[in-house]
Design a protein around this motif. Structure first.
Motif, PDB file in Angstrom:
ATOM      1  N   ALA A 141     -16.786   4.166   0.593  1.00  0.00           N
ATOM      2  CA  ALA A 141     -17.874   3.749  -0.298  1.00  0.00           C
ATOM      3  C   ALA A 141     -19.082   4.675  -0.209  1.00  0.00           C
ATOM      4  CB  ALA A 141     -18.287   2.314   0.038  1.00  0.00           C
ATOM      5  N   ALA A 142     -19.241   5.360   0.924  1.00  0.00           N
ATOM      6  CA  ALA A 142     -20.380   6.258   1.118  1.00  0.00           C
ATOM      7  C   ALA A 142     -20.060   7.691   0.696  1.00  0.00           C
ATOM      8  CB  ALA A 142     -20.821   6.239   2.581  1.00  0.00           C
ATOM      9  N   GLY A 143     -18.843   7.900   0.163  1.00  0.00           N
ATOM     10  CA  GLY A 143     -18.468   9.234  -0.289  1.00  0.00           C
ATOM     11  C   GLY A 143     -17.911  10.138   0.791  1.00  0.00           C
ATOM     12  N   ARG A 144     -17.712   9.598   1.983  1.00  0.00           N
ATOM     13  CA  ARG A 144     -17.138  10.395   3.073  1.00  0.00           C
ATOM     14  C   ARG A 144     -15.622  10.455   2.940  1.00  0.00           C
ATOM     15  NH1 ARG A 144     -21.265   7.246   6.034  1.00  0.00           N
ATOM     16  NH2 ARG A 144     -19.740   5.557   5.928  1.00  0.00           N
ATOM     17  N   HIS A 145     -15.017  11.519   3.447  1.00  0.00           N
ATOM     18  CA  HIS A 145     -13.564  11.601   3.439  1.00  0.00           C
ATOM     19  C   HIS A 145     -13.010  10.426   4.230  1.00  0.00           C
ATOM     20  CE1 HIS A 145      -9.587  13.577   4.756  1.00  0.00           C
ATOM     21  NE2 HIS A 145      -9.461  13.126   3.519  1.00  0.00           N
ATOM     22  N   ASP A 146     -12.073   9.700   3.635  1.00  0.00           N
ATOM     23  CA  ASP A 146     -11.597   8.446   4.223  1.00  0.00           C
ATOM     24  C   ASP A 146     -10.483   8.697   5.250  1.00  0.00           C
ATOM     25  OD1 ASP A 146     -11.270   5.804   4.782  1.00  0.00           O
ATOM     26  OD2 ASP A 146     -10.934   5.172   2.713  1.00  0.00           O
ATOM     27  N   VAL A 147     -10.874   9.190   6.408  1.00  0.00           N
ATOM     28  CA  VAL A 147      -9.924   9.467   7.486  1.00  0.00           C
ATOM     29  C   VAL A 147      -9.293   8.169   7.993  1.00  0.00           C
ATOM     30  CG1 VAL A 147      -9.686  10.415   9.825  1.00  0.00           C
ATOM     31  CG2 VAL A 147     -11.154  11.554   8.145  1.00  0.00           C
ATOM     32  N   TYR A 148     -10.067   7.091   7.967  1.00  0.00           N
ATOM     33  CA  TYR A 148      -9.579   5.791   8.433  1.00  0.00           C
ATOM     34  C   TYR A 148      -8.331   5.374   7.658  1.00  0.00           C
ATOM     35  CZ  TYR A 148      -9.654   0.739   9.415  1.00  0.00           C
ATOM     36  OH  TYR A 148      -9.319  -0.551   9.788  1.00  0.00           O
ATOM     37  N   ASN A 149      -8.429   5.333   6.334  1.00  0.00           N
ATOM     38  CA  ASN A 149      -7.287   4.933   5.512  1.00  0.00           C
ATOM     39  C   ASN A 149      -6.162   5.967   5.567  1.00  0.00           C
ATOM     40  OD1 ASN A 149      -7.773   2.338   4.399  1.00  0.00           O
ATOM     41  ND2 ASN A 149      -9.321   3.201   3.031  1.00  0.00           N
ATOM     42  N   MET A 150      -6.526   7.238   5.693  1.00  0.00           N
ATOM     43  CA  MET A 150      -5.524   8.292   5.775  1.00  0.00           C
ATOM     44  C   MET A 150      -4.633   8.096   7.003  1.00  0.00           C
ATOM     45  SD  MET A 150      -6.085  12.407   6.239  1.00  0.00           S
ATOM     46  CE  MET A 150      -6.537  12.176   7.980  1.00  0.00           C
ATOM     47  N   MET A 151      -5.249   7.813   8.160  1.00  0.00           N
ATOM     48  CA  MET A 151      -4.482   7.616   9.383  1.00  0.00           C
ATOM     49  C   MET A 151      -3.578   6.392   9.272  1.00  0.00           C
ATOM     50  SD  MET A 151      -7.196   8.582  12.413  1.00  0.00           S
ATOM     51  CE  MET A 151      -6.040   8.055  13.692  1.00  0.00           C
ATOM     52  N   ILE A 152      -4.120   5.303   8.720  1.00  0.00           N
ATOM     53  CA  ILE A 152      -3.335   4.078   8.594  1.00  0.00           C
ATOM     54  C   ILE A 152      -2.163   4.285   7.646  1.00  0.00           C
ATOM     55  CG2 ILE A 152      -3.373   1.682   7.777  1.00  0.00           C
ATOM     56  CD1 ILE A 152      -6.236   1.498   8.845  1.00  0.00           C
ATOM     57  N   ALA A 153      -2.415   4.942   6.531  1.00  0.00           N
ATOM     58  CA  ALA A 153      -1.333   5.219   5.567  1.00  0.00           C
ATOM     59  C   ALA A 153      -0.258   6.086   6.206  1.00  0.00           C
ATOM     60  CB  ALA A 153      -1.905   5.896   4.325  1.00  0.00           C
ATOM     61  N   GLY A 154      -0.675   7.057   7.000  1.00  0.00           N
ATOM     62  CA  GLY A 154       0.284   7.934   7.652  1.00  0.00           C
ATOM     63  C   GLY A 154       1.166   7.216   8.647  1.00  0.00           C
ATOM     64  N   PHE A 155       0.575   6.302   9.399  1.00  0.00           N
ATOM     65  CA  PHE A 155       1.319   5.601  10.437  1.00  0.00           C
ATOM     66  C   PHE A 155       2.083   4.374   9.924  1.00  0.00           C
ATOM     67  CE2 PHE A 155      -1.799   7.567  13.548  1.00  0.00           C
ATOM     68  CZ  PHE A 155      -0.869   8.458  14.059  1.00  0.00           C
ATOM     69  N   GLN A 156       1.964   4.074   8.643  1.00  0.00           N
ATOM     70  CA  GLN A 156       2.735   2.960   8.097  1.00  0.00           C
ATOM     71  C   GLN A 156       4.217   3.291   7.997  1.00  0.00           C
ATOM     72  OE1 GLN A 156       0.642   1.994   4.443  1.00  0.00           O
ATOM     73  NE2 GLN A 156      -0.405   0.267   5.398  1.00  0.00           N
ATOM     74  N   SER A 157       4.542   4.556   8.114  1.00  0.00           N
ATOM     75  CA  SER A 157       5.945   4.975   8.139  1.00  0.00           C
ATOM     76  C   SER A 157       6.489   4.822   9.560  1.00  0.00           C
ATOM     77  CB  SER A 157       6.078   6.428   7.693  1.00  0.00           C
ATOM     78  OG  SER A 157       7.364   6.926   8.005  1.00  0.00           O
ATOM     79  N   PRO A 158       7.514   3.986   9.762  1.00  0.00           N
ATOM     80  CA  PRO A 158       8.094   3.829  11.101  1.00  0.00           C
ATOM     81  C   PRO A 158       8.620   5.139  11.676  1.00  0.00           C
ATOM     82  CG  PRO A 158       8.824   2.056   9.666  1.00  0.00           C
ATOM     83  CD  PRO A 158       8.129   3.054   8.796  1.00  0.00           C
ATOM     84  N   LEU A 159       9.156   6.020  10.821  1.00  0.00           N
ATOM     85  CA  LEU A 159       9.670   7.303  11.295  1.00  0.00           C
ATOM     86  C   LEU A 159       8.539   8.182  11.828  1.00  0.00           C
ATOM     87  CD1 LEU A 159      12.361   8.238   8.609  1.00  0.00           C
ATOM     88  CD2 LEU A 159      12.739   7.502  10.974  1.00  0.00           C
ATOM     89  N   VAL A 160       7.444   8.227  11.089  1.00  0.00           N
ATOM     90  CA  VAL A 160       6.291   9.033  11.515  1.00  0.00           C
ATOM     91  C   VAL A 160       5.717   8.470  12.810  1.00  0.00           C
ATOM     92  CG1 VAL A 160       3.925   9.703  10.962  1.00  0.00           C
ATOM     93  CG2 VAL A 160       5.701   9.819   9.203  1.00  0.00           C
ATOM     94  N   SER A 161       5.537   7.163  12.866  1.00  0.00           N
ATOM     95  CA  SER A 161       4.980   6.542  14.068  1.00  0.00           C
ATOM     96  C   SER A 161       5.905   6.724  15.269  1.00  0.00           C
ATOM     97  CB  SER A 161       4.731   5.046  13.830  1.00  0.00           C
ATOM     98  OG  SER A 161       3.650   4.859  12.930  1.00  0.00           O
ATOM     99  N   GLY A 162       7.219   6.594  15.031  1.00  0.00           N
ATOM    100  CA  GLY A 162       8.179   6.769  16.116  1.00  0.00           C
ATOM    101  C   GLY A 162       8.162   8.188  16.657  1.00  0.00           C
ATOM    102  N   PHE A 163       8.102   9.174  15.767  1.00  0.00           N
ATOM    103  CA  PHE A 163       8.037  10.578  16.166  1.00  0.00           C
ATOM    104  C   PHE A 163       6.754  10.846  16.940  1.00  0.00           C
ATOM    105  CE2 PHE A 163       7.510  15.193  14.637  1.00  0.00           C
ATOM    106  CZ  PHE A 163       8.180  15.681  15.747  1.00  0.00           C
TER     107      PHE A 163
END
Length: 229
Positions: A141-163
């Motif tokens: 909302a403040a215009g900052r790069h949304d690293v928070y959502n990026m990390m969560i989206a990335g780790f929603q994949s069981p394969l990525v999280s497992g690796f």
């Protein structure tokens, strides 16, 4: 220049280089973990932290380049030291230790390849964001790069999280042994303190593993969820 070359060519010189580069990498791994753990403090906290890092500009890329050089020097010197030690080992000793050494070598090679693959994937995944380019357009909302959502989206994949968890586990196994090794090389692992240092290195390594592994685990279990996406 010649004294430096002679120092590097000696086994003592190589041990010092491995120890010092290992110390830098351990400090980076712990510092990086503490930064990532801010995800549990919320979207704004993590994104503000990430924005401060990005504000370093060229300095941030210099730091990244320095760390890359440290990693390469650490790996190259470790391999050279192992070859040098094997060549200097008496034949009878080498025969007696052949099976154990071969097992250790295969294990180190496998874990090393996994870690190398992970580093490349991790850079492409979260740093360069080439695996999912859409993340580059994500802002809070403040215009900052949304690293928070990026990390969560990335780790929603069981394969990525497992690796990720597997790679961190292997990394922390290296850390457990590495902390003891560089302290011994730097003279901090005396006979009286050896047991305490051994225990402390294991504790530090496993706490680091738990810190890193807690993030993908929390995402997969639904404790960390996307905000506004």
């Amino acid at each position: 220049m010649k004294p430096l070359v002679a120092f590097y060519q000696s086994s003592i010189g190589k041990k010092w280089i491995v120890a010092l580069t290992g110390l830098v990498l351990v400090l980076f791994v712990i510092g990086h973990m503490l930064g990532n753990l801010q995800i549990f403090l919320g979207q704004e906290t993590l994104n503000v932290y990430a924005e401060k890092l990005q504000s370093l500009g060229d300095l941030l890329w210099i730091i990244r380049g320095f760390l890359l050089v440290v990693i390469l020097v650490h790996i190259f010197t470790t391999v050279r030291l192992a070859i040098q030690s094997a060549a200097a080992r008496p034949q009878k000793y080498a025969v007696k230790k052949n099976i154990a050494a071969s097992t250790a070598a295969k294990t180190m090679l496998l874990s090393g390849l996994v870690l190398l693959a992970f580093i490349i994937f991790h850079i492409l995944h979260f740093t360069a964001q080439t695996i999912d380019p859409a993340w580059k357009t994500w802002h809070d909302a403040a215009g900052r790069h949304d690293v928070y959502n990026m990390m969560i989206a990335g780790f929603q994949s069981p394969l990525v999280s497992g690796f990720y968890i597997l790679a961190v586990f292997l990394l922390c196994l290296h850390m457990s042994h590495g902390i003891q090794s560089f302290l011994q090389t730097l003279g901090g692992r005396t006979r009286g303190f050896a047991p305490a240092i051994s225990k402390a290195s294991v504790v530090i390594a496993w706490l680091t593993f738990l810190g890193y592994a807690s993030i993908p685990t929390a995402v997969l279990l639904g404790f960390l969820t996307l905000k506004g996406h």
